[in-house]
Scaffold this motif. Structure first.
Motif, short mmCIF file in Angstrom:
data_model
loop_
_atom_site.label_atom_id
_atom_site.label_comp_id
_atom_site.label_asym_id
_atom_site.label_seq_id
_atom_site.Cartn_x
_atom_site.Cartn_y
_atom_site.Cartn_z
N SER A 84 0.88 -1.39 0.10
CA SER A 84 0.11 -0.49 0.13
C SER A 84 0.89 1.31 0.08
CB SER A 84 -0.67 -0.13 0.86
OG SER A 84 -0.01 0.72 1.81
N ARG A 85 0.50 2.57 -0.35
CA ARG A 85 0.80 3.59 0.28
C ARG A 85 1.78 4.08 0.78
NH1 ARG A 85 -1.44 6.63 3.02
NH2 ARG A 85 -3.37 7.14 3.13
N ASN A 86 1.68 3.47 2.48
CA ASN A 86 1.86 4.19 3.21
C ASN A 86 2.39 2.41 4.13
OD1 ASN A 86 -0.60 2.84 3.80
ND2 ASN A 86 -0.82 4.72 5.27
N VAL A 142 -2.80 -1.13 -1.90
CA VAL A 142 -4.41 -1.29 -2.04
C VAL A 142 -4.79 0.51 -1.26
CG1 VAL A 142 -5.81 -1.82 -0.08
CG2 VAL A 142 -4.14 -3.23 -0.77
N SER A 143 -4.86 0.86 -2.79
CA SER A 143 -5.13 2.58 -2.73
C SER A 143 -5.07 2.85 -4.11
CB SER A 143 -3.73 3.49 -2.41
OG SER A 143 -2.37 3.21 -3.58
N VAL A 144 -5.67 3.49 -4.45
CA VAL A 144 -6.13 4.46 -6.13
C VAL A 144 -4.63 5.02 -6.19
CG1 VAL A 144 -7.14 6.66 -5.71
CG2 VAL A 144 -7.82 5.59 -7.52
N GLY A 145 -4.24 5.68 -5.41
CA GLY A 145 -2.98 6.19 -5.89
C GLY A 145 -1.68 5.61 -5.91
N VAL A 153 -14.03 1.53 -4.82
CA VAL A 153 -14.59 1.17 -4.48
C VAL A 153 -14.75 2.39 -3.24
CG1 VAL A 153 -14.35 -1.32 -4.27
CG2 VAL A 153 -12.37 -0.42 -3.40
N LEU A 154 -13.14 2.81 -3.17
CA LEU A 154 -13.09 4.46 -2.50
C LEU A 154 -13.81 5.47 -2.38
CD1 LEU A 154 -9.70 5.14 -2.32
CD2 LEU A 154 -10.66 4.53 -4.86
N ASP A 155 -14.62 5.70 -3.37
CA ASP A 155 -14.98 6.93 -4.17
C ASP A 155 -15.83 7.57 -3.43
OD1 ASP A 155 -13.75 5.84 -6.78
OD2 ASP A 155 -15.16 5.75 -7.91
N SER A 195 -6.23 15.01 -2.37
CA SER A 195 -5.14 14.23 -3.22
C SER A 195 -3.74 13.90 -2.92
CB SER A 195 -5.57 15.37 -5.33
OG SER A 195 -4.49 16.39 -4.58
N ARG A 196 -3.42 14.44 -3.01
CA ARG A 196 -1.38 14.81 -2.72
C ARG A 196 -1.02 15.41 -2.15
NH1 ARG A 196 -3.23 10.19 -2.33
NH2 ARG A 196 -2.30 8.13 -2.65
N GLY A 197 -0.11 15.75 -1.18
CA GLY A 197 1.02 17.41 -0.98
C GLY A 197 1.06 17.15 -2.21
N PRO A 201 -5.32 13.29 9.23
CA PRO A 201 -3.76 12.31 8.81
C PRO A 201 -4.45 11.45 7.50
CG PRO A 201 -4.60 11.66 10.88
CD PRO A 201 -5.43 12.93 10.05
N HIS A 202 -4.13 12.30 5.85
CA HIS A 202 -4.37 11.32 5.13
C HIS A 202 -5.60 10.11 5.46
CE1 HIS A 202 -2.23 9.94 1.11
NE2 HIS A 202 -3.87 9.38 0.88
N ILE A 203 -6.62 10.36 4.95
CA ILE A 203 -7.98 9.21 5.96
C ILE A 203 -8.73 9.19 4.73
CG2 ILE A 203 -7.20 9.33 8.52
CD1 ILE A 203 -9.89 11.52 8.63
N GLY A 204 -8.86 9.64 3.25
CA GLY A 204 -9.41 9.62 2.50
C GLY A 204 -10.76 8.44 2.27
N ALA A 258 -12.78 -3.35 1.47
CA ALA A 258 -13.72 -4.21 -0.08
C ALA A 258 -12.04 -3.13 -0.83
CB ALA A 258 -14.17 -2.76 -0.17
N MET A 259 -10.99 -2.39 -0.79
CA MET A 259 -10.07 -2.08 -1.07
C MET A 259 -9.01 -3.17 -1.42
SD MET A 259 -9.60 1.86 -0.49
CE MET A 259 -7.72 2.39 -1.01
N ALA A 260 -9.23 -4.17 0.48
CA ALA A 260 -8.12 -4.86 0.51
C ALA A 260 -8.28 -6.47 -0.47
CB ALA A 260 -7.71 -4.80 2.13
C1 DGY Z 1 -5.78 6.34 -2.25
O1 DGY Z 1 -6.22 5.14 -2.07
O2 DGY Z 1 -4.75 6.69 -3.12
C2 DGY Z 1 -6.51 7.64 -1.35
O3 DGY Z 1 -5.14 8.39 -0.82
C3 DGY Z 1 -7.18 7.03 0.05
O4 DGY Z 1 -7.19 8.03 1.10
#
Ligand code: DGY
Length: 323
Positions: A52-54, A76-79, A101-103, A240-242, A288-291, A300-302
């Motif tokens: 995942s991204r983090n 496990v992220s859209v980005g 799934v996260l929209d 979006s992203r910082g 804290p980046h909780i979109g 669902a993303m996982a």
């Molecule tokens: C993503 O999944 O890329 C988003 O940053 C979710 O917060």
């Protein structure tokens, strides 16, 4: 023999059971991001990396050289700006992400930031809890801004942008402007969204929501010049992203009262440094980046990432291929 998959993201029993039907699953079970040297060791013989991204760091040339058997990397992220897609293509590694799934969940968060910044919810919550609400409190000092019937500008009209536009149009009677690489006739028809250039969007919007993915083209798409174009009463929202924003320019714009406030889910450096001036500003709402951070959506993303991993490792086309 089942193909080996290394998992850096904390998965539920259901996701693990699904992956384990087709793969030999090994996991990072520590907190937060796996140390890079350990990751490189663990993936040296795997065919799948589930990350995942983090929790897994960047996917780059070094990682790909180090894991010659890799066939798929699922995030496990859209980005997926933590993926070097060019290097993945070169090494013929398929990348996948988890759109759709996260929209709605991310759109909810964008709206939470719009509402809480406009109505000064966090600032006034603190005001009440610190015992400042007294009989001589001047009611006018608690005034915020109307969200309903105002103008919302969306930069990046993808699926999440559309989910935000729907809330704006039907929930809050807002006029919607948007700026995007391509026109979206459907969004125009469904939400009365008006396509315009970036300059017009910034000049006319009461709320500017940045929802674009981070790419070389969108890196610091909003900087000093763009903040100067915004209304002094405008509220800037970044989900979006910082790195899509020049953060120093944002700090300046807020300090110089070029804009009214900001709602921020993302920061140039994450976790944001505690001495970042944005954190001292009452007109900034920071999370804290909780979109996508609800239990249901993250699950669902996982699962979607697991489906993508298994698809590739069983010779099928994944749902969400990015390389
Ligand atoms: C993503 O999944 O890329 C988003 O940053 C979710 O917060």
């Amino acid at each position: 023999m089942k193909p080996k998959v290394y998992v850096t993201y904390p998965i539920s029993n259901e996701v693990e059971a699904f992956l384990s039907k087709s793969c030999d699953v090994q996991k990072w079970e520590g907190d937060g991001e796996i140390p890079r040297d350990l990751l490189l060791k663990e993936i040296s013989d795997v065919e799948g990396l589930y990350t995942s991204r983090n929790t897994g760091g960047v996917v780059d040339e070094e990682l790909l050289i180090n894991a010659p058997n890799l066939k798929v990397i699922s995030t496990v992220s859209v980005g997926y700006n933590h993926f070097d897609v060019e290097a993945m293509n070169k090494h013929e590694v398929i990348g996948t992400n988890t759109p759709e799934v996260l929209d709605e969940t991310v759109a909810d968060l964008a709206f939470s930031l719009i509402l809480s910044t406009a109505r000064r919810i966090v600032e006034l919550d603190r005001y009440v809890k610190e015992g400042n609400w007294q009989s001589d409190t001047k009611y006018q000092e608690t005034y915020g801004k109307d969200v309903h019937s105002s103008t919302l500008g969306i930069i990046g009209m993808g699926r999440i942008g559309e989910a935000i536009a729907r809330r704006a149009k039907f929930g809050f009677n807002m006029d919607v402007l948007y700026y995007n690489r391509n026109r979206k006739p459907e969004a125009e028809e469904k939400f009365g969204a008006e396509y315009c250039d970036l300059e017009s969007l910034l000049t006319h919007s009461d709320f500017v929501v940045l929802m674009t993915p981070l790419t070389p083209e969108t890196f610091q798409i909003i900087g000093a010049k763009e903040f100067k174009l915004m209304k002094e009463s405008a509220i800037f929202i970044n989900v979006s992203r910082g790195q899509t924003v020049d953060e120093n320019a944002l700090i300046q714009a807020l300090e110089n009262k070029e804009i009214y406030g900001a709602g921020l889910d993302v920061f140039e450096l994450e976790p944001v440094e505690v001495d970042n001036p944005l954190l001292k500003m009452p007109n900034v709402v920071a999370v804290p980046h909780i979109g996508s951070a609800t239990a249901r959506t993250e699950e669902a993303m996982a699962m979607r990432a697991a489906e993508n991993t298994v698809a590739v490792l069983t010779g099928k086309e994944p749902i969400d291929r990015i390389s």
